[in-house]
Design an enzyme around this catalytic site. Sequence first.
Site, short mmCIF file in Angstrom:
data_model
loop_
_atom_site.label_atom_id
_atom_site.label_comp_id
_atom_site.label_asym_id
_atom_site.label_seq_id
_atom_site.Cartn_x
_atom_site.Cartn_y
_atom_site.Cartn_z
N GLY A 226 15.17 25.37 26.04
CA GLY A 226 15.32 26.61 25.28
C GLY A 226 16.64 26.62 24.55
O GLY A 226 17.68 26.37 25.15
N CYS B 66 11.59 28.10 28.59
CA CYS B 66 12.76 28.50 29.36
C CYS B 66 13.23 27.45 30.36
O CYS B 66 12.46 26.61 30.81
CB CYS B 66 12.47 29.77 30.15
SG CYS B 66 12.01 31.14 29.12
N TYR C 32 5.74 15.64 27.26
CA TYR C 32 6.75 15.96 26.24
C TYR C 32 7.90 16.85 26.70
O TYR C 32 9.05 16.60 26.36
CB TYR C 32 6.05 16.62 25.04
CG TYR C 32 7.00 17.18 24.02
CD1 TYR C 32 7.81 16.35 23.24
CD2 TYR C 32 7.11 18.57 23.81
CE1 TYR C 32 8.69 16.87 22.30
CE2 TYR C 32 7.99 19.09 22.87
CZ TYR C 32 8.77 18.24 22.12
OH TYR C 32 9.65 18.74 21.19
N ASN D 124 10.64 31.46 33.88
CA ASN D 124 10.05 30.39 33.08
C ASN D 124 8.55 30.47 33.32
O ASN D 124 8.10 30.29 34.44
CB ASN D 124 10.60 29.03 33.53
CG ASN D 124 10.00 27.84 32.78
OD1 ASN D 124 10.02 26.73 33.27
ND2 ASN D 124 9.45 28.07 31.61
N GLY D 125 7.80 30.75 32.27
CA GLY D 125 6.36 30.89 32.42
C GLY D 125 5.85 32.01 31.55
O GLY D 125 6.53 32.45 30.63
#
Length: 473
Positions: free
Chosen positions: A39, A13, A253, A113-114
């Site tokens: 995302g 996300c 990355y 996000n997580g």
Amino acid sequence: MTRLDDDHFHDECGLFGIFGHPEAARLTYLGLYALQHRGQESAGIVCSDGTGLRLEKGLGLVADFFDDAKLESLTGDRAMGHVRYSTAGPSVALNAQPIVIDCHRGPIALGHNGNLVNADLLRQELESAGSIFQSTSDTEVILHLYARSHREKLEDAIAASLTKVRGAFSLLFMTKDALVAARDPWGFRPLVIGQLEGATIVCSETCALDLIDADYVREVEPGEMVVIDRQGLRSFRPFPPEQPRQCIFEHVYFARPDSQIFGRNVLVSRLALGRQLAHEAPADADIVVPVPDSGIGAALGYSQESGLPYQWGLIRNHYVGRTFIEPRQSIRSFGVKVKLNPVRSILQGKRVVLIDDSIVRGTTMRKIVRMVREAGAREVHVRISSPPTTGPCYYGIDTPLKSELIAANEPVDEIRRHIEADSLAYLSHEGLLAAVGDPDGARHCTACFSGRYPVPVSTSEDQLKLFAEARRG
Ligand code: SF4
């Protein structure tokens, strides 16, 4: 439709929120545009003019889902948005964010996000107490906890709900009066604060600030909650402190190379990873070739350190999505060819050092090695700018089960045989930490390489399968 397997871990996300700007929704749209790499399956924006919340969300890329009419309808000086990567399945649309609920305190929106490691347990408890969930996402648990809190103030009710959850969260809440950001005490996922023309912004990466010419102010600190409203910005520390464990894979990355992540530029880290890799794992070769785009930074660093020329031996089609329609008669390696094409005149007769950031299942890397060899390379020496990925992530990254991770099940030489390379070497754990400026490993999570999970999780494969299936809906 065939799914393109790029054999990487995927970030799940990206978040962007802004308070106090007349063009809030359009700036949020641009912010999400810059965060699209975090995302690609759904996007959403919620906004407010101080009277209520208005939401637009749906499937697709930011630029595909939002049109002028949708943005025109999102009026007000505060907005927040979310882009989401998710696993396949019918739950994709249902789980698009921000999630908005209306409770006795009024409407509230949440973007996450997580990943919460105790979400299933909390969900069971909440459901047995009468809560009805609209999605399969762990994020909704937080809103149910919030709705049940008896605390009067917004920040107290949010803090009370967050002290019950465990795991990784960088969060944005929005009510008609305030934007609230919170980051878990370990700081797994990034979250930064910026400013533009008197408006305050909170977003996942600084590249979103750059696009709209906003100034970077600082990170939301691990364990910090900030409330932004007409009074300005107030900071709270509602959680017991923990040793920070920021995701090292953001540097390897996930994050964009132009972003500042955890106070450090990502490209600088990737160059250092490549230099360290060249130092640890030299190769008797002619050229250095990245697997684009994931291996580019490390390949440049490897080239700088080794003195071997960097060559653009593989060309990536940047316009492919995650799926494509195959011809009736399938062609060998077709999936990878949709995305990558080798440059024969560069590779012909050369001993190639092929650089990528990681090998997850090994299937894609084997196809790429074959492709490079078929284009005339004499030798292919694969170098990976991180240690072997031996465990899944439970902190907000989409990963296969441990049983599917090649490095969790095979020694390096067996992986080399599997991918059909002449040699294979990974970066060491120490080299990884040194390259991101944390030689003692005091600030980063490295669990998918080291098995040292900072927040305990169940590692039962059965439970994880159930978990993965639930997420797929
Ligand atoms: S397990 Fe790996 S991907 Fe997940 S937070 Fe830790 S370092 Fe990042």
